[in-house]
Design a protein around this motif. Structure first.
Motif, mmCIF file in Angstrom:
data_model
loop_
_atom_site.group_PDB
_atom_site.id
_atom_site.type_symbol
_atom_site.label_atom_id
_atom_site.label_comp_id
_atom_site.label_asym_id
_atom_site.label_seq_id
_atom_site.Cartn_x
_atom_site.Cartn_y
_atom_site.Cartn_z
ATOM 1 N N SER A 121 -63.332 -12.841 -18.882
ATOM 2 C CA SER A 121 -62.898 -11.501 -18.479
ATOM 3 C C SER A 121 -62.298 -11.446 -17.085
ATOM 4 O O SER A 121 -61.788 -10.404 -16.674
ATOM 5 N N VAL A 122 -62.330 -12.550 -16.352
ATOM 6 C CA VAL A 122 -61.811 -12.550 -14.981
ATOM 7 C C VAL A 122 -60.312 -12.253 -14.951
ATOM 8 O O VAL A 122 -59.801 -11.608 -14.030
ATOM 9 N N ASN A 123 -59.579 -12.690 -15.974
ATOM 10 C CA ASN A 123 -58.133 -12.441 -16.000
ATOM 11 C C ASN A 123 -57.821 -10.946 -16.047
ATOM 12 O O ASN A 123 -56.843 -10.486 -15.454
ATOM 13 N N ASP A 124 -58.653 -10.195 -16.758
ATOM 14 C CA ASP A 124 -58.433 -8.744 -16.835
ATOM 15 C C ASP A 124 -58.602 -8.099 -15.463
ATOM 16 O O ASP A 124 -57.879 -7.168 -15.109
ATOM 17 N N THR A 125 -59.563 -8.608 -14.696
ATOM 18 C CA THR A 125 -59.784 -8.073 -13.348
ATOM 19 C C THR A 125 -58.591 -8.370 -12.451
ATOM 20 O O THR A 125 -58.108 -7.488 -11.723
ATOM 21 N N CYS A 126 -58.097 -9.603 -12.498
ATOM 22 C CA CYS A 126 -56.973 -9.989 -11.640
ATOM 23 C C CYS A 126 -55.698 -9.224 -12.005
ATOM 24 O O CYS A 126 -54.991 -8.722 -11.133
ATOM 25 N N THR A 127 -55.417 -9.143 -13.305
ATOM 26 C CA THR A 127 -54.160 -8.521 -13.725
ATOM 27 C C THR A 127 -54.196 -6.998 -13.633
ATOM 28 O O THR A 127 -53.159 -6.357 -13.797
ATOM 29 N N SER A 128 -55.363 -6.412 -13.361
ATOM 30 C CA SER A 128 -55.403 -4.968 -13.147
ATOM 31 C C SER A 128 -54.642 -4.597 -11.880
ATOM 32 O O SER A 128 -54.187 -3.464 -11.728
ATOM 33 N N CYS A 129 -54.490 -5.553 -10.960
ATOM 34 C CA CYS A 129 -53.675 -5.347 -9.758
ATOM 35 C C CYS A 129 -52.362 -6.117 -9.847
ATOM 36 O O CYS A 129 -51.306 -5.599 -9.495
ATOM 37 N N HIS A 130 -52.440 -7.350 -10.307
ATOM 38 C CA HIS A 130 -51.257 -8.220 -10.360
ATOM 39 C C HIS A 130 -50.523 -8.007 -11.683
ATOM 40 O O HIS A 130 -50.529 -8.877 -12.571
ATOM 41 N N ALA A 131 -49.871 -6.859 -11.798
ATOM 42 C CA ALA A 131 -49.215 -6.475 -13.053
ATOM 43 C C ALA A 131 -48.044 -7.391 -13.390
ATOM 44 O O ALA A 131 -47.781 -7.659 -14.570
ATOM 45 N N GLU A 132 -47.345 -7.881 -12.354
ATOM 46 C CA GLU A 132 -46.189 -8.740 -12.623
ATOM 47 C C GLU A 132 -46.619 -10.067 -13.233
ATOM 48 O O GLU A 132 -45.902 -10.661 -14.048
ATOM 49 N N VAL A 133 -47.812 -10.522 -12.871
ATOM 50 C CA VAL A 133 -48.344 -11.753 -13.458
ATOM 51 C C VAL A 133 -48.746 -11.501 -14.909
ATOM 52 O O VAL A 133 -48.517 -12.339 -15.790
ATOM 53 N N LYS A 134 -49.313 -10.348 -15.174
ATOM 54 C CA LYS A 134 -49.692 -10.008 -16.551
ATOM 55 C C LYS A 134 -48.469 -9.980 -17.444
ATOM 56 O O LYS A 134 -48.512 -10.438 -18.594
#
Length: 315
Positions: A167-180
């Motif tokens: 679930s760590v990826n969901d936390t990171c991409t909640s801010c880093h939208a361009e990476v998502k």
């Protein structure tokens, strides 16, 4: 004389009313400066509760969010490293003082409505979490951007989602939208299936390398998985030894193999005057320069070659 006495009386009364009005303001509505000032005063006085968490739970035990603390590591009394084994709730939220006398005195709050700045909140966490993993925190992009620990971490829970690789990826991409967005392109690492996580490559608490990478350089990070590209090779390709990101987007691309652009356009960013590389690709693409893998039809060993005749990275 009598008039002077009246003036003094009304002056004292005005001061009392002003003091009362300041204390009557809910501490959730105090400015950041006023809140910090009151909290500093409370820490200086150091009036901790003799009953610890029992005093706090007299009011807060009806909150599921508060009680969830005891499901996680921060609420374990038998763990010497846990706040609950020491000052308990006050280890993080500060001295109780007279807070339980009507709730007029502020406590350190970490929620979204907290008036405290990120640095003040983070200083509480860093009071315990000061091991080598956080040694580069102060120069990290997260700290410089005033990101609070609690913006990513959850404390009052059985398991912090950001500590779970699923679930760590969901936390990171909640801010880093361009990476998502890049993760969901046709060519990408296995991030979108949670077979990889952001922390496999990055240290969110900062690092001694660029882009908060776990390794010192981009290439060292890539080589930790792609060891066959490390070399050394008899014939080396300069962009490969310099930076893998010169040709690849590690988060994802619309092109094969995470390439920033397709060949021959990618190759022609550097190779323009060697005879055939600058040749215009026919519209039908039916030749060695435009068909199939374009330049890679001949130059297949693009990362480097150990063949004695591989100076053109063809074998």
């Amino acid at each position: 004389m009598q008039l002077r006495i009246y003036n003094i009386f009304y002056g004292i009364a005005a001061l009392v009313l002003l003091s009362f009005s300041i204390q009557a303001v809910p501490w959730s509505q105090l400015t950041a400066e006023q809140l910090a000032q009151q909290l500093e005063q409370k820490f200086a006085e150091g009036k901790y509760s003799k009953k610890g968490a029992d005093t706090c739970l007299m009011c807060h035990k009806k909150s599921d969010t508060v009680m969830a603390l005891f499901d996680g590591v921060h609420g374990q009394e038998n763990n010497a490293k846990s706040p609950m084994a020491g000052l308990q709730c006050e280890a993080c939220h500060g001295p109780l003082g007279k807070h339980n006398k009507g709730g007029k005195e502020p406590m350190i709050a970490f929620g979204k409505d907290s008036q405290l700045d990120a640095g003040s909140k983070n200083s509480v966490c860093l009071g315990c979490h000061n091991d080598p993993k956080q040694m580069a925190w102060h120069s990290s992009s997260h700290n410089l951007d005033e990101v609070a620990c609690v913006d990513c971490h959850q404390i009052h829970t059985a398991k912090d989602p950001v500590m779970d690789k699923m679930s760590v990826n969901d936390t990171c991409t909640s801010c880093h939208a361009e990476v998502k967005a890049a993760m969901n392109k046709r060519s990408s690492h296995l991030l979108k299936w949670d077979h990889m996580s952001c922390i496999d490559c990055h240290n969110p608490h900062g690092s001694m390398g660029e882009s908060a990478l776990n390794q010192i350089t981009v290439n060292d990070t890539c080589y930790s998985c792609h060891a066959e590209k490390r070399g050394p090779f008899l014939w080396e390709h300069a962009p490969v030894t310099d930076n893998c990101a010169s040709c690849h987007n590690p988060h994802g691309s619309v092109n094969e193999s995470l390439l920033n652009s397709r060949a021959p356009q990618l190759c022609q960013q550097c190779h323009m005057d060697d005879g055939h590389a600058s040749r215009v690709v026919p519209q039908d693409g039916q030749d060695a320069f435009g068909g199939g893998k374009s330049c890679l039809n001949c130059h297949s060993q693009i990362h480097g070659s150990n063949h004695p005749a591989g100076s053109k990275l063809q074998r």
